[in-house]
Design an enzyme around this catalytic site. Structure first.
Site, PDB file in Angstrom:
ATOM      1  N   GLU A  44      26.246  -2.558   1.345  1.00 25.29           N
ATOM      2  CA  GLU A  44      26.049  -1.766   2.563  1.00 25.29           C
ATOM      3  C   GLU A  44      24.842  -2.263   3.365  1.00 25.29           C
ATOM      4  O   GLU A  44      23.765  -2.500   2.816  1.00 25.29           O
ATOM      5  CB  GLU A  44      25.819  -0.281   2.245  1.00 25.29           C
ATOM      6  N   ASP A 109       8.568   1.308  -2.677  1.00 28.33           N
ATOM      7  CA  ASP A 109       8.070   1.468  -1.310  1.00 28.33           C
ATOM      8  C   ASP A 109       6.676   2.077  -1.408  1.00 28.33           C
ATOM      9  O   ASP A 109       6.515   3.174  -1.948  1.00 28.33           O
ATOM     10  CB  ASP A 109       9.022   2.401  -0.542  1.00 28.33           C
ATOM     11  N   ASP A 111       3.444   3.171   0.855  1.00 28.57           N
ATOM     12  CA  ASP A 111       3.122   3.445   2.254  1.00 28.57           C
ATOM     13  C   ASP A 111       1.690   3.941   2.365  1.00 28.57           C
ATOM     14  O   ASP A 111       1.293   4.861   1.653  1.00 28.57           O
ATOM     15  CB  ASP A 111       4.102   4.518   2.765  1.00 28.57           C
ATOM     16  N   CYS A 121     -11.223   5.362   6.747  1.00 28.93           N
ATOM     17  CA  CYS A 121     -11.277   4.545   7.969  1.00 28.93           C
ATOM     18  C   CYS A 121     -10.147   4.882   8.936  1.00 28.93           C
ATOM     19  O   CYS A 121     -10.329   4.892  10.146  1.00 28.93           O
ATOM     20  CB  CYS A 121     -11.205   3.070   7.585  1.00 28.93           C
ATOM     21  N   CYS A 122      -8.949   5.142   8.401  1.00 35.74           N
ATOM     22  CA  CYS A 122      -7.760   5.345   9.244  1.00 35.74           C
ATOM     23  C   CYS A 122      -6.957   6.518   8.698  1.00 35.74           C
ATOM     24  O   CYS A 122      -7.193   6.977   7.588  1.00 35.74           O
ATOM     25  CB  CYS A 122      -6.838   4.121   9.199  1.00 35.74           C
ATOM     26  N   CYS A 128      -6.325  -0.828   8.762  1.00 34.09           N
ATOM     27  CA  CYS A 128      -7.360  -1.784   9.164  1.00 34.09           C
ATOM     28  C   CYS A 128      -7.713  -2.620   7.935  1.00 34.09           C
ATOM     29  O   CYS A 128      -7.289  -2.299   6.822  1.00 34.09           O
ATOM     30  CB  CYS A 128      -8.589  -1.055   9.723  1.00 34.09           C
ATOM     31  N   SER A 160       5.948  -4.455   5.251  1.00 36.39           N
ATOM     32  CA  SER A 160       6.919  -3.626   5.986  1.00 36.39           C
ATOM     33  C   SER A 160       6.911  -3.886   7.497  1.00 36.39           C
ATOM     34  O   SER A 160       7.826  -3.513   8.201  1.00 36.39           O
ATOM     35  CB  SER A 160       6.627  -2.145   5.751  1.00 36.39           C
ATOM     36  N   ARG A 163       2.644  -0.521   7.995  1.00 35.77           N
ATOM     37  CA  ARG A 163       1.553   0.074   7.214  1.00 35.77           C
ATOM     38  C   ARG A 163       1.797   0.063   5.712  1.00 35.77           C
ATOM     39  O   ARG A 163       1.149   0.806   4.980  1.00 35.77           O
ATOM     40  CB  ARG A 163       1.345   1.512   7.676  1.00 35.77           C
ATOM     41  N   GLY A 164       2.751  -0.725   5.243  1.00 31.61           N
ATOM     42  CA  GLY A 164       3.008  -0.678   3.803  1.00 31.61           C
ATOM     43  C   GLY A 164       3.670  -1.929   3.268  1.00 31.61           C
ATOM     44  O   GLY A 164       3.814  -2.922   3.983  1.00 31.61           O
ATOM     45  N   ASP A 306       6.714   5.947  -3.630  1.00 33.56           N
ATOM     46  CA  ASP A 306       7.701   6.927  -3.181  1.00 33.56           C
ATOM     47  C   ASP A 306       8.823   6.927  -4.227  1.00 33.56           C
ATOM     48  O   ASP A 306       9.678   6.044  -4.245  1.00 33.56           O
ATOM     49  CB  ASP A 306       8.231   6.535  -1.794  1.00 33.56           C
ATOM     50  N   HIS A 324       9.571  -4.729  13.182  1.00 31.91           N
ATOM     51  CA  HIS A 324       9.112  -3.345  13.339  1.00 31.91           C
ATOM     52  C   HIS A 324       9.057  -3.000  14.827  1.00 31.91           C
ATOM     53  O   HIS A 324       8.299  -3.621  15.570  1.00 31.91           O
ATOM     54  CB  HIS A 324       7.744  -3.127  12.698  1.00 31.91           C
TER      55      HIS A 324
END
EC number: 2.7.7.102
Length: 425
Positions: A44, A109, A111, A121-122, A128, A160, A163-164, A306, A324
């Site tokens: 799939e 996964d 993240d 920081c974020c 960052c 990704s 961010r991951g 996850d 992305h």
């Protein structure tokens, strides 16, 4: 790297899918040598189109079929799903309950948003260089365990695009694992437990499992620079109160006093270690266990997976080399030999590689006018002329190892068959 303008995406995707997407390597991966009949045809794919139009249960006969459809649809995002009992694009014609997910790579996964309670920081989708070290540690810890504790050989790590990171474990035996076994593996790899309301998310018992010791050894290499310098986790009262919530109340006052006298996170951490070890020596069999310092390090640095993505066989995961749509960055494979050097901010955006291609194409057009038709076949693949090339090379190296393993297995099987036939004769 230049800034990416999302309004240009539809045009950029046309060029990307026509000239830059590494179809042959991609097909070579998901076809797994073509040794199982209809393996690729039963896989799939799902496409997310402009304006979040989502199309599931796509499937293709071969590489050419896949190429044509991707160039026609120009998906904003591609997800890869399971290999089913029937062709996914015919799932509506199959008797109810007969259409079943049968195989898939074991996927992980990780993240950055899941670390929002410990990074300073974020937050949310932002990253960052100060917090990216979390992903570096996650890859090192999980990859070591997959390789050494489970013996899995073929592990593809992929950025990704935002961010991951994702991991695809592609060993033949792994692709056949049941959901229950997948859950067991993820459970083994999970230490940080509890939602937002739970303050203390890591509890160690007195008997420390070798997996935890080895993970701590990896974290130790990064902890000082990452947590005490860059994240400055003991910078002020607000930040150190979060850490005091993870240690027994009986030592809070002493730590508060020593923290106020100290000048920075490094000094405060040294005090914490001294007080914690004295406390642990005095109190045996306390509910906090003897590992306060390690529990804090693990809560702040240990990978957060996850679980649902890994345990479900029919769960979809974003495909390598997908773009992305928010950042424009390509979802690229990560070289495990150079994990510490991997920098998400130098990963090429689709606009950057399309411009590289345009610049080269203009120069080459004059040359090609003079070329004979027969030479066209020998032209360099277009992605090789852009910043995407080194990442495709990492992917090719992964595929070569998969091929070698498969040939080795076939040789073993043919050797056994030969022995049996000799014995029976």
């Amino acid at each position: 790297m230049e800034t990416f303008d999302p309004t240009e995406l539809p045009e950029l995707l046309k060029l990307y899918y026509r000239r830059l997407f590494p179809y042959s390597q991609y097909y070579r991966w998901l076809n797994y040598g073509g040794v199982i009949k209809n393996y690729f045809q039963h896989r799939e794919f799902s496409f997310t189109l402009k304006d979040d139009i989502y199309i599931r249960y796509q499937s293709f006969n071969n590489q050419s079929d896949l190429e044509k459809e991707m160039q026609k649809m120009n998906p904003y995002k591609i997800d890869i799903g399971a290999v089913y009992s029937h062709r996914p694009n015919q799932h509506n014609t199959v008797k109810l309950g007969a259409f079943q997910a049968q195989e898939k790579e074991l996927v992980f996964d990780i993240d950055m948003t899941d670390y929002d309670d410990v990074r300073r920081c974020c937050s949310s989708a932002d990253i960052c260089p100060k917090c990216w070290t979390l992903m570096t540690m996650a890859i090192r810890i999980i990859d070591r365990a997959l390789k050494e504790d489970f013996g899995f050989k073929h592990r593809l790590w992929v950025y990704s695009g935002r961010r991951g990171v994702h991991c695809w474990v592609c060993d033949e035996s792994v692709r056949k694992l049941s959901s229950a076994v997948r859950s067991g593996i993820v459970e083994y790899l999970s230490l940080v437990k509890g939602g937002q309301d739970v303050k203390k998310k890591v509890h160690l018992s007195e008997k420390i499992h070798p997996f935890i010791r080895k993970s701590i050894n990896i974290i130790k290499k990064y902890f000082e620079e990452y947590a005490l310098v860059n994240q400055d986790i003991l910078e002020n009262k607000e930040s150190w109160d979060k850490i005091l919530a993870l240690v027994p109340e009986t030592i809070h006052d002493e730590l508060q006093q020593s923290f106020q006298k100290s000048h920075n996170s490094l000094q405060r951490w040294e005090h914490l270690k001294k007080v914690a070890s004295r406390y642990q020596n005095n109190i045996k069999n306390d509910k906090y266990g003897p590992w306060l310092e390690w529990e804090i390090m693990l809560q702040y640095c240990f990978p957060r997976l996850d679980i649902n993505v890994s345990k479900g066989i029919n769960h979809l995961l974003k495909s390598p080399f997908s773009v992305h749509p928010k950042t424009g960055r390509i979802s690229v494979p990560i070289d495990l030999q150079k994990v510490d050097q991997f920098d998400p901010f130098t990963v090429p955006t689709i606009s950057f590689i399309c411009r590289e291609l345009d610049a080269i194409s203009t120069n080459e057009e004059e040359k090609e006018e003079n070329e004979a038709e027969s030479d066209v076949k020998h032209r360099t693949r277009d992605y090789k002329k852009t910043s995407l090339a080194p990442y495709v090379k990492v992917f090719e190296h992964f595929l070569e190892n998969l091929d070698k393993s498969r040939k080795g297995e076939l040789l073993k099987k043919s050797g056994k068959t030969l022995c049996l036939s000799l014995l029976s004769s």
